[in-house]
Scaffold this active site. Sequence first.
Site, mmCIF file in Angstrom:
data_model
loop_
_atom_site.group_PDB
_atom_site.id
_atom_site.type_symbol
_atom_site.label_atom_id
_atom_site.label_comp_id
_atom_site.label_asym_id
_atom_site.label_seq_id
_atom_site.Cartn_x
_atom_site.Cartn_y
_atom_site.Cartn_z
ATOM 1 N N ASP A 219 -6.686 6.748 4.421
ATOM 2 C CA ASP A 219 -5.703 5.978 3.678
ATOM 3 C C ASP A 219 -6.193 5.702 2.248
ATOM 4 O O ASP A 219 -7.364 5.384 2.045
ATOM 5 C CB ASP A 219 -5.512 4.632 4.414
ATOM 6 C CG ASP A 219 -4.325 3.845 3.916
ATOM 7 O OD1 ASP A 219 -3.194 4.332 4.050
ATOM 8 O OD2 ASP A 219 -4.528 2.737 3.391
ATOM 9 N N GLU A 278 -5.285 10.946 1.874
ATOM 10 C CA GLU A 278 -4.075 10.470 1.203
ATOM 11 C C GLU A 278 -4.520 10.069 -0.197
ATOM 12 O O GLU A 278 -5.063 9.001 -0.417
ATOM 13 C CB GLU A 278 -3.468 9.255 1.916
ATOM 14 C CG GLU A 278 -2.113 8.885 1.317
ATOM 15 C CD GLU A 278 -1.829 7.389 1.252
ATOM 16 O OE1 GLU A 278 -0.662 7.027 1.050
ATOM 17 O OE2 GLU A 278 -2.751 6.570 1.368
HETATM 18 C C1 GLC Z 1 -1.024 3.984 2.379
HETATM 19 C C2 GLC Z 1 -0.171 3.905 3.627
HETATM 20 C C3 GLC Z 1 0.805 2.788 3.458
HETATM 21 C C4 GLC Z 1 0.039 1.492 3.275
HETATM 22 C C5 GLC Z 1 -0.939 1.598 2.110
HETATM 23 C C6 GLC Z 1 -1.925 0.461 2.128
HETATM 24 O O1 GLC Z 1 -0.296 4.349 1.270
HETATM 25 O O2 GLC Z 1 0.432 5.145 3.865
HETATM 26 O O3 GLC Z 1 1.675 2.685 4.548
HETATM 27 O O4 GLC Z 1 0.939 0.450 3.020
HETATM 28 O O5 GLC Z 1 -1.695 2.780 2.187
HETATM 29 O O6 GLC Z 1 -2.819 0.601 3.197
#
Ligand code: GLC
Length: 565
Positions: A219, A278
């Site tokens: 994440d 991500e």
């Molecule tokens: C990422 C996740 C999202 C979350 C954010 C904070 O972007 O995909 O759902 O709110 O991180 O953890």
Amino acid sequence: MSHAVSPAPEIRRTASAEAAPWWRQAVVYQVYPRSFADLDGNGLGDIAGITSRVDYLDELGIDAVWLSPFYPSALADGGYDVADYRDVDPKLGTLEDFDHMVAALHERGIRVVVDIVPNHTSDLHEWFQEALLAEPGSPARDRYIFREGTGPDGSLPPSDWVSAFGGSAWERVPDGQWYLHHFAVEQPDLNWANPEVRADFVRTLRFWSDRGVDGFRIDVAHMLTKDLADVLPTQAELDAMPRDGQHPTIDRDDVHEVYAEWRAVFDSYDPPRTAVAEAWVDRSRVPLYASSESLGQAFNFDLLEADFDASQFREIVTANLELAQSSGSSSTWVLSNHDVVRHATRYGLPDAERGADGRPARKHGQEWLLSGGTDPKLDRERGERRARAATLFVLGLPGSAYLYQGEELGLHEVAEIEDGQRQDPTFFRSPGADLGRDGCRVPLPWEASGPSFGFGAGEAHLPQPAWMGEYAVERQDDDPDSTLALYRRALAVRARVQADEGLEWIETGRPDVLRFARPNGWQVVTNFGDAPHALDAAGSSVVLSSDPGAAPGVVPPASTVWLAP
Ligand code: GLC
């Protein structure tokens, strides 16, 4: 029904595709655990619910599931506020349930990827609770980012930084210090300069790897490390700084020191554990995350911001295949996830309004959401048609495809959620401006009727409008023309084909029709336009069409066909 479709033939396998690691061209299905299946009937999906649906996942034909967070959490951000990284939320089950689920999935050859949230913990994490009780300057506070305030009495935040969900990125604690939270108040940012923080995440990665987890989704992988001077820049100054690896908070080069350490952990397992980043970073910097010395693969979110448009799709595919090549990784393709308006809905709305940089000026679908779904702009049927075509296009590409639960049903975003029922912090922190992400997180309809359409025995934690019944698994299961049937067939063919990772564009004479060939002769043709396209399919046969009514020799508007040599 006039299927212009012959049974999928055996297509010659390419040796290199067979020998490649599993993740390079995997189809990974994202499960949002709270909204998948609720076995204990408390309104929240659970781990045993996932286990109860392994036959469904098996029949779908996916290679892996990625579970969004299922850890103990007060659900201030849908579970991305983790109170304990090495346990299961009691609302969702136990570690034993988790082990059963992994065993059941593995038995069917489905791998398991879990979400790791390293930028921030929950404010309920024992470390943060300890930090609150500890003195300013103490080791417990050093695991997070605490600062003195500004202004004569320190009652103003250390800087004017804005959190990703709106509002200040700083929150004050009773003794007067402030802590940084790039996301919700309940998500304090960790201090990645602290060796204890680093060691603890290594422990977490080992904990889940030892339990048989095959990979990790990381994440906000681009935000962990920070370099904060005594005098902090303003938000405007921060925004103006180049994102060249030295930015104080985003996409710093030194984050890869963390991932190099993780890589050694991943590679100490047999088979090596995998990871996907991500990372919302400039395209040119994606290969740093995707390299085999770092996380190994990175999400490509370009299609989330694209219209259903041939030239946009072609540019995105070309650029991302080049990027993947430069890192030695494979590309990833994403049309929907738990953070965006579902693609069936995006494609049924007018194209996104774009700013000077070509990116959507605001989140696509937001205007329609704000109308509570009553805005007549959404053309559901058109959206679903295009979504099927886009999915078949993406599933034909080299690289791995990440599917989001419910897209295989052609599900639309849910707009009909009352303010009082909303859960997403984005909604609470941007009153009236952004309704947030609850609309794509509404529990799945398994049955056409019943209190929560077969999701559980009682009501679901987010309201399911009546139209969801029309999309139920039960309704689509035996219908050969359903979106579910299309996904099943596509994944079955894809698994058999196993093409090598190349792609060659074939000119079609039409700017709104894309055609490409894979190294084994498998071809994909997508008509993004409004006029039918006459298919030149000499020497090949149509094995699949996203339009069950397609006449032979034609690719109808907003549809895709797969051709085998
Ligand atoms: C990422 C996740 C999202 C979350 C954010 C904070 O972007 O995909 O759902 O709110 O991180 O953890």
